[in-house]
Design an enzyme around this catalytic site. Structure first.
Site: not given
Ligand code: FCB
Length: 460
Positions: A84, A128, A173, A299, A301, A353
């Site tokens: 990607r 992006h 995002e 995405n 985290y 992500e």
């Molecule tokens: C996301 C972004 C990516 C990277 C990660 C850690 O928000 O899409 O570019 O910075 O966080």
């Protein structure tokens, strides 16, 4: 290599499940002014004193613009199915409108052909975050015209690369671009105004829908979708004030994007909360935004925990915390995916992500990043659990292939499974990359078995 016991995923994934790694143009390419590239809002933002923690910029980054062959070999060596990446809009159309830059387009031609030659599926993202600075001078995403410039950009890229890329993602995002870029102003373009942020969000969504319609009309064969940053949002306590705050935050983060995309309407509670700051919506906008998608990228985290009293302190949870200060909470990914599947008619989902920044130690040519391996492995297991419970998961991509320019954090935060020495540009796979490679080998072995009918997906 031997895996830490806790990282061996018990899950089996369907044979066509797509495993990948992800990057984005501004974070790795460098060559900021080369071959006719125009400036992006991030080039400008990096020049604002204090905007970037280490006062760095994307001028060189990982020098991927020159080292793409080596980087593609590296990707191939991991054994992934997909890569990607994003196209830099100002590299291919420097002013955002007007003349196209053939040298820029040729770079992505080579990149896509190089991926295909190595048997890797190209997953392309159009936006992006690196909007041409020229368009920002005309109002950027807060200005409705930018949506139309984006559609032209999408059409040009699809005409050039759509015959070879598997998917085209419109935006990465939108929440980050709208809120961090236009409300808190900690990201480019650094605007601090809630009404402007709401307009930017609306124009991002509108441009997504209009681009989908235009690409389908021109016969684009790539699968089309968007990538959202999403989290389950939980109240810090069971008190009604915390629960109300969490509901509103869920509205602002998740429903503000998912409802228009899948239900053609903004959530009433967030509209009420915005009041006069709500964006102007023209007839036809919502239907355009809700254009059917072929996939949705998520995405993930961490989870979000909300307290009415103020910011929640992640260190109080007792969980590991990454170098970004983000709590490691893999079960939140399962929860999120189940919720998307329950509340919306979602197309196939990808985790586009997922990964972590950790304080890596480069020692004698090796980075023993077992914290990152643990992070990735437990999140893969969380995806497997969502699959087992019926969520239509299609793929998983690690953020990130390389250590790179982590936006306002500069180069201090390292997300790569491959270490980058910024002095020499030398790439060294970290232990997490070696682990991922072994994991993919085992997945491939299972695929072989599945092809002969020996196994099917099972949860662990
Ligand atoms: C996301 C972004 C990516 C990277 C990660 C850690 O928000 O899409 O570019 O910075 O966080």
């Amino acid at each position: 290599m031997t895996l830490p016991a806790s990282t061996a995923s018990p899950h089996r994934f369907p044979p066509d499940f797509v495993w990948g790694v992800a990057t984005s143009a501004f974070q790795i390419e460098g060559a900021a002014t080369e071959d006719g590239k125009g400036a992006s809002i991030w080039d400008s933002f990096c020049r604002v004193p204090g905007a970037i923690a280490d006062a760095s910029n994307g001028d060189v980054a990982c020098d991927h613009y020159h080292r793409w062959r080596e980087d593609l070999d590296l990707i191939a060596s991991l054994g992934v199915d997909a890569y990607r990446f994003s196209v830099s809009w100002p590299r291919v159309r420097p002013g955002g409108s007007g003349a196209w830059n053939d040298k820029g387009l040729a770079f992505y031609d080579r990149l896509v052909d190089g991926l295909l030659a190595r048997g890797i599926k190209p997953y392309l993202t159009l936006n992006h975050w690196d909007l041409p600075a020229e368009l920002q001078a005309h109002g950027g995403w807060a200005h409705r015209d930018t949506a139309h410039r984006f559609v032209e950009y999408a059409q040009g890229i699809a005409a050039r690369l759509g015959d070879r890329v598997v998917t085209i993602t419109t935006h990465n995002e939108p929440w980050v671009m709208a809120v961090l870029g236009h409300e808190t102003g900690i990201f480019a373009p650094g605007v601090k105004d809630r009404a402007t942020a709401a307009q930017a969000a609306h124009h991002l969504l509108l441009s997504h829908g209009l681009a989908l319609q235009a690409l389908r009309a021109q016969g684009c064969k790539s699968r089309l979708g968007i990538v959202l940053n999403l989290s389950p949002v939980q109240p810090a306590t069971d008190n009604e004030s915390d629960r109300a705050a969490a509901r509103l935050e869920d509205g602002k983060l998740l429903r503000w994007y998912m409802d228009p995309l899948f239900k053609a309407a903004y959530p009433a509670d967030v509209l009420e909360h915005l009041g006069a700051d709500a964006p102007p919506v023209r007839p036809g906008d919502m239907a355009a935004i809700a254009a059917p998608m072929d996939f949705l990228g998520v995405n993930y985290y961490s989870r979000a925990v909300v307290s009415a009293a103020g910011p929640w302190d992640a260190t109080t949870s007792g969980r590991p915390i990454t170098d970004m200060g983000w709590e490691v909470y893999p079960e939140g990914l399962t929860e999120l995916l189940l919720r998307l599947h329950r509340d919306y008619a979602v197309p196939p989902l990808y985790v586009t992500e997922n990964g972590g920044a950790f304080k890596d130690v480069f020692d004698s040519g090796r980075v023993d990043d077992r914290d990152r391996t643990e992070y990735i492995a437990t999140h893969i297991a969380a995806v497997g659990e969502a699959l087992r419970q019926g969520v239509p998961m299609a793929g998983y991509m690690v953020w990130s292939l390389l250590d790179n320019f982590e936006w306002a954090s500069g180069y201090a935060k390292r997300f790569g499974i491959v270490h980058v020495d910024y002095q020499t540009q030398r790439r060294t796979p970290k232990d997490s990359a070696l682990w991922y490679r072994e994991f993919l080998k085992s997945q491939n072995a299972l695929r072989g078995a599945t092809r002969t009918g020996a196994t099917s997906f099972q949860g662990g």
